[in-house]
Enzyme design. Sequence first.
Site, short mmCIF file in Angstrom:
data_model
loop_
_atom_site.label_atom_id
_atom_site.label_comp_id
_atom_site.label_asym_id
_atom_site.label_seq_id
_atom_site.Cartn_x
_atom_site.Cartn_y
_atom_site.Cartn_z
CB SER A 58 -0.83 -0.03 1.30
OG SER A 58 -1.35 1.24 1.60
CE1 TYR B 167 -4.35 -1.88 5.04
CE2 TYR B 167 -3.07 0.12 4.68
CZ TYR B 167 -3.84 -0.92 4.18
OH TYR B 167 -4.08 -1.01 2.83
N1 LIG Z 1 -8.39 0.41 -2.02
C1 LIG Z 1 -7.25 1.05 -1.90
O1 LIG Z 1 -7.10 2.25 -2.18
C2 LIG Z 1 -6.04 0.32 -1.39
C3 LIG Z 1 -4.90 1.09 -1.10
C4 LIG Z 1 -3.78 0.44 -0.65
C5 LIG Z 1 -3.77 -0.96 -0.51
N2 LIG Z 1 -4.89 -1.65 -0.78
C6 LIG Z 1 -4.84 -3.09 -0.59
O2 LIG Z 1 -5.48 -3.77 -1.64
C7 LIG Z 1 -6.09 -4.98 -1.14
C8 LIG Z 1 -7.55 -5.01 -1.51
O3 LIG Z 1 -8.19 -3.87 -0.96
P1 LIG Z 1 -9.69 -3.46 -1.28
O4 LIG Z 1 -9.73 -1.98 -1.31
O5 LIG Z 1 -10.19 -4.23 -2.45
O6 LIG Z 1 -10.42 -3.97 0.05
P2 LIG Z 1 -11.94 -4.39 0.30
O7 LIG Z 1 -12.16 -4.21 1.76
O8 LIG Z 1 -12.83 -3.66 -0.65
O9 LIG Z 1 -11.94 -5.95 -0.07
C9 LIG Z 1 -11.20 -6.87 0.71
C10 LIG Z 1 -11.74 -8.28 0.53
O10 LIG Z 1 -10.99 -9.12 1.42
C11 LIG Z 1 -11.90 -9.93 2.14
N3 LIG Z 1 -11.35 -10.28 3.45
C12 LIG Z 1 -11.24 -9.49 4.54
N4 LIG Z 1 -10.75 -10.18 5.58
C13 LIG Z 1 -10.53 -11.45 5.13
C14 LIG Z 1 -10.06 -12.63 5.75
N5 LIG Z 1 -9.74 -12.68 7.06
N6 LIG Z 1 -9.95 -13.76 4.99
C15 LIG Z 1 -10.32 -13.74 3.68
N7 LIG Z 1 -10.80 -12.65 3.07
C16 LIG Z 1 -10.90 -11.51 3.78
C17 LIG Z 1 -13.17 -9.09 2.27
O11 LIG Z 1 -14.33 -9.89 2.54
C18 LIG Z 1 -13.21 -8.39 0.91
O12 LIG Z 1 -13.92 -9.15 -0.05
C19 LIG Z 1 -5.82 -4.96 0.38
O13 LIG Z 1 -4.68 -5.73 0.66
C20 LIG Z 1 -5.56 -3.51 0.68
O14 LIG Z 1 -4.76 -3.33 1.83
C21 LIG Z 1 -6.03 -1.05 -1.21
#
Ligand SMILES: NC(=O)c1ccc[n+]([C@@H]2O[C@H](COP(=O)([O-])OP(=O)(O)OC[C@H]3O[C@@H](n4cnc5c(N)ncnc54)[C@H](O)[C@@H]3O)[C@@H](O)[C@H]2O)c1
Length: 258
Positions: free
Chosen positions: A142, A155
């Site tokens: 991230s 985080y």
């Molecule tokens: N959205 C952003 O801007 C952003 C920025 C930096 C990093 N990220 C990273 O990208 C990845 C995806 O993020 P996102 O925005 O799609 O998140 P999101 O919250 O929209 O989706 C995450 C998914 O992971 C699943 N999940 C959560 N806990 C879990 C567990 N214990 N076991 C299995 N599944 C689980 C949730 O049910 C969900 O479907 C993450 O690793 C996040 O840290 C996202």
Amino acid sequence: MLQNKNVIITGAAGGIGLAAARRFAKEGAFVIGLDVNATACENAKNELEGAGFRCLYVPCDISSVESVDAAFAEIGKAVDRVDAIYNNASVFLDGRDGPLGDIDPAIWSKIIAINLTGTYLCTRAALPLMKKNGGSIVNTSSSAGVTGIPECAAYTATKGAMISLTRSLAVDYGKYNIRTNCIAPAAILTDMVKASNLNNPAFNNEKFLEMVTPIRRWGTPEDIAAIACWLCSDDASYLNGAIIRADGGITTNGDVNR
Ligand SMILES: NC(=O)c1ccc[n+]([C@@H]2O[C@H](COP(=O)([O-])OP(=O)(O)OC[C@H]3O[C@@H](n4cnc5c(N)ncnc54)[C@H](O)[C@@H]3O)[C@@H](O)[C@H]2O)c1
């Protein structure tokens, strides 16, 4: 691009993971989706199958050894090798994460268990299925992994760890032709990013990120899915240990006022 490849995606039922499941399936992969949300797993499976793609969705809490073992027992019945694992699932516990001194130990442990240990458990289980033919591991960091982001120390710690772990995996498993790379996204419009910025008036201003992002727009889950897809393809066959900042230039921007 991914014809005949068996690809595991964690967090595959929502946000970036679901966009990746759609894209990987479109590129010919057999998608194996793991997600803690069983209803969302069912919906995602129905959507992909409805579009004519074969897939396997297994409800799984990646922070639990028992749950990951059970999921991989099922995966082992469906496929005899895994070509890629996209470690995408994480949580951002807004309002409960914070500056280190303010974090409750139970919240700290929960974030570490899902975001860090979850990647360890799933990758550990996938490695024996990848060693025979080689493959690709894609981890998820991230902007919090490459810069200091206030008020989310747990985080941030896990996202820094994704970068170190990527390097360890790259040097330990390269000899099996297993390549490990990492995507560090920022500002991708998903439920996580919407929920994580509720208390920040600057972020609540729709225009704010458009202004501070050099390419002047929010990212989409599809932007990240495309990079993950490429990393798992043979087109990225000499890339090992790379950290890709997929953030429209946010973490490169030295002056957020312009
Ligand atoms: N959205 C952003 O801007 C952003 C920025 C930096 C990093 N990220 C990273 O990208 C990845 C995806 O993020 P996102 O925005 O799609 O998140 P999101 O919250 O929209 O989706 C995450 C998914 O992971 C699943 N999940 C959560 N806990 C879990 C567990 N214990 N076991 C299995 N599944 C689980 C949730 O049910 C969900 O479907 C993450 O690793 C996040 O840290 C996202």
